[in-house]
Design a protein around this motif. Structure first.
Motif, PDB file in Angstrom:
ATOM      1  N   SER A  53       0.815  -1.216   0.000  1.00 47.44           N
ATOM      2  CA  SER A  53       0.000   0.000   0.000  1.00 47.44           C
ATOM      3  C   SER A  53       0.847   1.264   0.000  1.00 47.44           C
ATOM      4  O   SER A  53       0.354   2.334  -0.363  1.00 47.44           O
ATOM      5  CB  SER A  53      -0.964   0.005   1.185  1.00 47.44           C
ATOM      6  OG  SER A  53      -0.253   0.099   2.401  1.00 47.44           O
ATOM      7  N   GLU A  59      -1.884  -1.166  -6.914  1.00 51.95           N
ATOM      8  CA  GLU A  59      -3.279  -1.292  -6.485  1.00 51.95           C
ATOM      9  C   GLU A  59      -3.808  -2.720  -6.637  1.00 51.95           C
ATOM     10  O   GLU A  59      -4.487  -3.235  -5.758  1.00 51.95           O
ATOM     11  CB  GLU A  59      -4.177  -0.317  -7.245  1.00 51.95           C
ATOM     12  CG  GLU A  59      -3.933   1.139  -6.913  1.00 51.95           C
ATOM     13  CD  GLU A  59      -2.731   1.745  -7.637  1.00 51.95           C
ATOM     14  OE1 GLU A  59      -2.209   1.132  -8.604  1.00 51.95           O
ATOM     15  OE2 GLU A  59      -2.298   2.839  -7.234  1.00 51.95           O
ATOM     16  N   CYS A  62      -2.135  -4.983  -4.150  1.00 47.53           N
ATOM     17  CA  CYS A  62      -2.636  -4.624  -2.825  1.00 47.53           C
ATOM     18  C   CYS A  62      -4.046  -5.191  -2.614  1.00 47.53           C
ATOM     19  O   CYS A  62      -4.352  -5.720  -1.546  1.00 47.53           O
ATOM     20  CB  CYS A  62      -2.628  -3.104  -2.673  1.00 47.53           C
ATOM     21  SG  CYS A  62      -2.847  -2.531  -0.991  1.00 47.53           S
ATOM     22  N   GLU A  66      -5.158  -7.779   0.199  1.00 49.24           N
ATOM     23  CA  GLU A  66      -6.260  -7.494   1.118  1.00 49.24           C
ATOM     24  C   GLU A  66      -7.195  -8.687   1.204  1.00 49.24           C
ATOM     25  O   GLU A  66      -7.657  -9.041   2.290  1.00 49.24           O
ATOM     26  CB  GLU A  66      -7.042  -6.270   0.663  1.00 49.24           C
ATOM     27  CG  GLU A  66      -6.423  -4.970   1.043  1.00 49.24           C
ATOM     28  CD  GLU A  66      -7.249  -3.782   0.571  1.00 49.24           C
ATOM     29  OE1 GLU A  66      -8.214  -3.954  -0.213  1.00 49.24           O
ATOM     30  OE2 GLU A  66      -6.905  -2.667   0.978  1.00 49.24           O
TER      31      GLU A  66
END
Length: 78
Positions: A53, A59, A62, A66
């Motif tokens: 992050s 993105e 990430c 997540e």
């Protein structure tokens, strides 16, 4: 300090394209800097997420990480 399971997890994340070799080394550097005893997989997941992050253009990686952090039933990426 880094357990065999954590090392294996890092290699798996690299093979899956979530971490680059350079990012893997950054994660290892951060792991070594942590106070305390051996790091478990859950703590490693959060650390990887923090590293990803903090880097621009990551993105998608990430978001994949997540999913792994918040899916507690999943221990290794698919």
């Amino acid at each position: 300090r880094i357990s065999t399971s954590c090392r294996g997890y890092l290699l798996q994340l690299e093979r899956e394209g979530i971490l680059s070799p350079l990012q893997r080394e950054i994660v290892i550097d951060r792991l070594v800097a942590l106070d305390g005893d051996e790091v478990d997989i859950d703590r490693l997941k959060w650390l990887v997420l923090m590293v990803l992050s903090s880097q621009p253009g990551q993105e998608q990686a990430c978001a994949r990480m997540e999913d792994l952090v918040f899916d507690e039933s999943e221990s290794l990426p698919n």
